[in-house]
Write a protein that holds these residues in place. Structure first.
Motif, mmCIF file in Angstrom:
data_model
loop_
_atom_site.group_PDB
_atom_site.id
_atom_site.type_symbol
_atom_site.label_atom_id
_atom_site.label_comp_id
_atom_site.label_asym_id
_atom_site.label_seq_id
_atom_site.Cartn_x
_atom_site.Cartn_y
_atom_site.Cartn_z
ATOM 1 N N UNK A 106 0.871 -1.171 0.089
ATOM 2 C CA UNK A 106 0.114 0.021 -0.050
ATOM 3 C C UNK A 106 0.896 1.065 -0.151
ATOM 4 N N UNK A 107 2.147 1.188 0.648
ATOM 5 C CA UNK A 107 3.005 2.344 0.769
ATOM 6 C C UNK A 107 3.584 2.501 -0.725
ATOM 7 N N UNK A 108 3.821 1.498 -1.389
ATOM 8 C CA UNK A 108 4.279 1.667 -2.752
ATOM 9 C C UNK A 108 3.268 2.032 -3.728
ATOM 10 N N UNK A 109 1.949 1.713 -3.471
ATOM 11 C CA UNK A 109 0.660 2.132 -4.226
ATOM 12 C C UNK A 109 0.618 3.546 -3.931
ATOM 13 N N UNK A 110 0.782 4.310 -2.770
ATOM 14 C CA UNK A 110 0.644 5.664 -2.675
ATOM 15 C C UNK A 110 1.770 6.318 -3.233
ATOM 16 N N UNK A 111 3.150 5.752 -3.407
ATOM 17 C CA UNK A 111 3.974 6.396 -4.044
ATOM 18 C C UNK A 111 3.796 6.557 -5.669
ATOM 19 N N UNK A 112 3.328 5.334 -5.947
ATOM 20 C CA UNK A 112 3.029 5.070 -7.412
ATOM 21 C C UNK A 112 1.964 5.814 -8.191
ATOM 22 N N UNK A 113 1.179 6.449 -7.192
ATOM 23 C CA UNK A 113 -0.086 7.334 -7.722
ATOM 24 C C UNK A 113 0.315 8.631 -8.614
ATOM 25 N N UNK A 114 1.725 8.702 -8.441
ATOM 26 C CA UNK A 114 2.262 10.012 -8.867
ATOM 27 C C UNK A 114 3.827 9.799 -9.339
ATOM 28 N N UNK A 115 4.226 8.391 -9.483
ATOM 29 C CA UNK A 115 5.282 8.049 -10.082
ATOM 30 C C UNK A 115 6.592 8.193 -9.390
ATOM 31 N N UNK A 116 6.363 8.171 -7.835
ATOM 32 C CA UNK A 116 7.439 8.341 -6.813
ATOM 33 C C UNK A 116 7.644 6.851 -6.584
ATOM 34 N N UNK A 117 9.027 6.601 -5.961
ATOM 35 C CA UNK A 117 9.462 5.650 -5.654
ATOM 36 C C UNK A 117 10.129 5.494 -4.279
ATOM 37 N N UNK A 118 10.442 4.409 -3.536
ATOM 38 C CA UNK A 118 10.761 4.515 -2.303
ATOM 39 C C UNK A 118 11.970 5.196 -1.936
ATOM 40 N N UNK A 119 12.879 5.570 -3.094
ATOM 41 C CA UNK A 119 14.305 6.080 -2.915
ATOM 42 C C UNK A 119 14.037 7.718 -2.491
ATOM 43 N N UNK A 120 12.556 8.347 -2.832
ATOM 44 C CA UNK A 120 12.496 9.615 -2.406
ATOM 45 C C UNK A 120 11.973 9.888 -1.109
ATOM 46 N N UNK A 121 11.746 8.828 -0.315
ATOM 47 C CA UNK A 121 11.204 8.929 1.106
ATOM 48 C C UNK A 121 12.539 9.282 2.030
ATOM 49 N N UNK A 122 12.104 10.146 3.173
ATOM 50 C CA UNK A 122 13.327 10.575 3.935
ATOM 51 C C UNK A 122 13.168 10.157 5.404
ATOM 52 N N UNK A 147 10.845 1.714 3.476
ATOM 53 C CA UNK A 147 9.495 1.247 3.050
ATOM 54 C C UNK A 147 8.973 0.342 4.306
ATOM 55 N N UNK A 148 9.654 -0.337 4.999
ATOM 56 C CA UNK A 148 9.489 -1.265 5.905
ATOM 57 C C UNK A 148 9.303 -0.582 7.225
ATOM 58 N N UNK A 149 9.911 0.718 7.431
ATOM 59 C CA UNK A 149 9.764 1.454 8.758
ATOM 60 C C UNK A 149 8.381 1.695 8.925
ATOM 61 N N UNK A 150 7.873 1.767 10.330
ATOM 62 C CA UNK A 150 6.363 1.952 10.409
ATOM 63 C C UNK A 150 5.789 3.235 9.952
ATOM 64 N N UNK A 151 6.447 4.255 9.694
ATOM 65 C CA UNK A 151 5.843 5.509 9.414
ATOM 66 C C UNK A 151 5.826 5.600 7.784
ATOM 67 N N UNK A 152 6.147 4.750 7.044
ATOM 68 C CA UNK A 152 6.339 4.986 5.504
ATOM 69 C C UNK A 152 5.095 5.249 4.941
ATOM 70 N N UNK A 153 3.945 5.091 5.470
ATOM 71 C CA UNK A 153 2.749 5.432 5.013
ATOM 72 C C UNK A 153 2.620 6.855 4.987
ATOM 73 N N UNK A 154 2.541 7.278 6.248
ATOM 74 C CA UNK A 154 2.841 8.781 6.547
ATOM 75 C C UNK A 154 3.642 9.683 5.627
ATOM 76 N N UNK A 155 5.046 9.107 5.399
ATOM 77 C CA UNK A 155 6.044 9.693 4.680
ATOM 78 C C UNK A 155 5.685 9.692 3.309
ATOM 79 N N UNK A 156 4.925 8.684 2.639
ATOM 80 C CA UNK A 156 4.562 8.632 1.405
ATOM 81 C C UNK A 156 3.576 9.828 1.016
ATOM 82 N N UNK A 157 2.710 9.816 1.755
ATOM 83 C CA UNK A 157 1.610 10.923 1.629
ATOM 84 C C UNK A 157 2.110 12.294 1.831
ATOM 85 N N UNK A 158 3.159 12.495 2.784
ATOM 86 C CA UNK A 158 3.761 13.732 2.717
ATOM 87 C C UNK A 158 4.478 14.221 1.453
#
Length: 343
Positions: A106-122, A147-158
């Protein structure tokens, strides 16, 4: 490093005072009939009209809610222009997830909606939070992951919110970033008070200090919000997908399943909020951060809300084990441990 902040374009009350909280005993660890350990903390119970129905300890001192702040950060992201997400994805935005495959997907899917990838997460790379998920991850020879870190959904949405608004991506965690400014304003708005301090949470995102009273008031606002509001959308997603907010078998997800309509979120350092659809709400902070005391104290607080003790029985005590068998229990203590009204 921490500093004061005034949330923009809102008129909240004064920030809570920064002081050493006057916590009180809220849980006892009893072994063989003797109190072996005492957990101090603070608890607030709000009635449906928003008044304080019960309190113990210090509910007005500034403190950091940790991940219990995530539902309100999610509302702030919607206010800042987070593009529409389905309920499962929005629940993950408010999550401290276990790192199950559905969470990562689901975190990947949030990112992919705008062509983002895990590498952009901070957020900070980490192993999955869930014990079983962590063990399976390590057996696969995998290391810490953003991506595995427990806050990745929030960061993907940010990230998604920043991109949707044409804002910078690389510094989306900076307090001065427009996304974080809107989140700060939302926290002040929902809690009804100014933010006392700002520091950095474990994941790297800004973390805002409010009072336990203010945090619980914000939970009640989400729980009673109209479905077509940003608050109502977050509440609906969290209620309907509690395993996305935490994980399969986690105590907060089980509590939501046991009490249909409940809105609940836990946080590191012994923090818990829970709110019923009519506005009754509880907030818990365990002083020493012990997670083992969090749920028994929360169950006792919900009993003060009038929740059926039979429903809460599975959450009200944790066995103390000796020689492989129960020899005592951890449960709420002091004024919080009110007598069962049925007896």
């Amino acid at each position: 490093m921490s500093r004061n902040i005034t949330a923009p374009h809102r008129a909240p009350q004064a920030p809570p005072e920064v002081r050493e909280p006057a916590h009180v005993p809220v849980a006892h660890v009893v072994r063989g009939g003797i109190v072996e350990g005492v957990h101090h903390g603070s608890v607030v119970v709000l009635a449906a009209d928003g008044s304080v129905a019960f309190q113990a300890g210090d509910i007005e001192a500034a403190f950091y809610p940790r991940s219990a702040l995530k539902p309100f950060q999610a509302v702030g992201l919607l206010r800042a222009g987070l593009p529409p997400l389905d309920d499962e994805a929005l629940a993950l935005v408010a999550a401290s997830h276990s790192g199950e495959e559905r969470h990562l997907a689901t975190a990947r899917r949030i990112l992919a909606t705008s062509g983002l990838t895990e590498e952009r997460l901070r957020n900070v790379p980490d192993l999955p939070y869930g014990a079983a998920e962590r063990e399976a991850w390590l057996r696969r020879g995998l290391g810490p992951s953003r991506l595995a870190q427990n806050c990745s959904g929030k960061h993907a949405a940010m990230l998604l919110t920043a991109l949707a608004g044409g804002r910078r991506l690389d510094d989306y965690l900076d307090l001065a970033h427009p996304v974080q400014s809107e989140i700060a304003a939302t926290v002040a708005d929902l809690t009804g008070q100014g933010i006392a301090r700002v520091t950095v949470d474990g994941c790297g995102a800004p973390l805002f200090a409010v009072s336990l009273h203010g945090l619980t008031r914000a939970a009640a606002r989400l729980a009673t919000a109209a479905p077509d509001t940003d608050e109502g959308r977050v509440a609906h997603a969290m209620r309907n997908h509690p395993e996305m907010v935490s994980g399969a078998g986690r105590d907060t997800a089980r509590l939501v399943r046991a009490l249909p309509g409940l809105l609940a979120k836990d946080g590191f350092e012994g923090v818990q909020i829970a709110a019923l659809p009519d506005g009754r709400a509880v907030g818990v902070k365990i002083a020493d951060g012990a997670d083992r005391a969090r749920m028994p104290v929360t169950a006792a607080a919900l009993a003060h809300c009038g929740v059926d003790p039979d429903v809460l029985a599975a959450f009200a005590a944790t066995p103390v084990i000796g020689g492989g068998a129960p020899v005592g229990e951890l449960r709420a203590a002091g004024a919080l441990a009110a007598p069962d009204p049925r007896t």
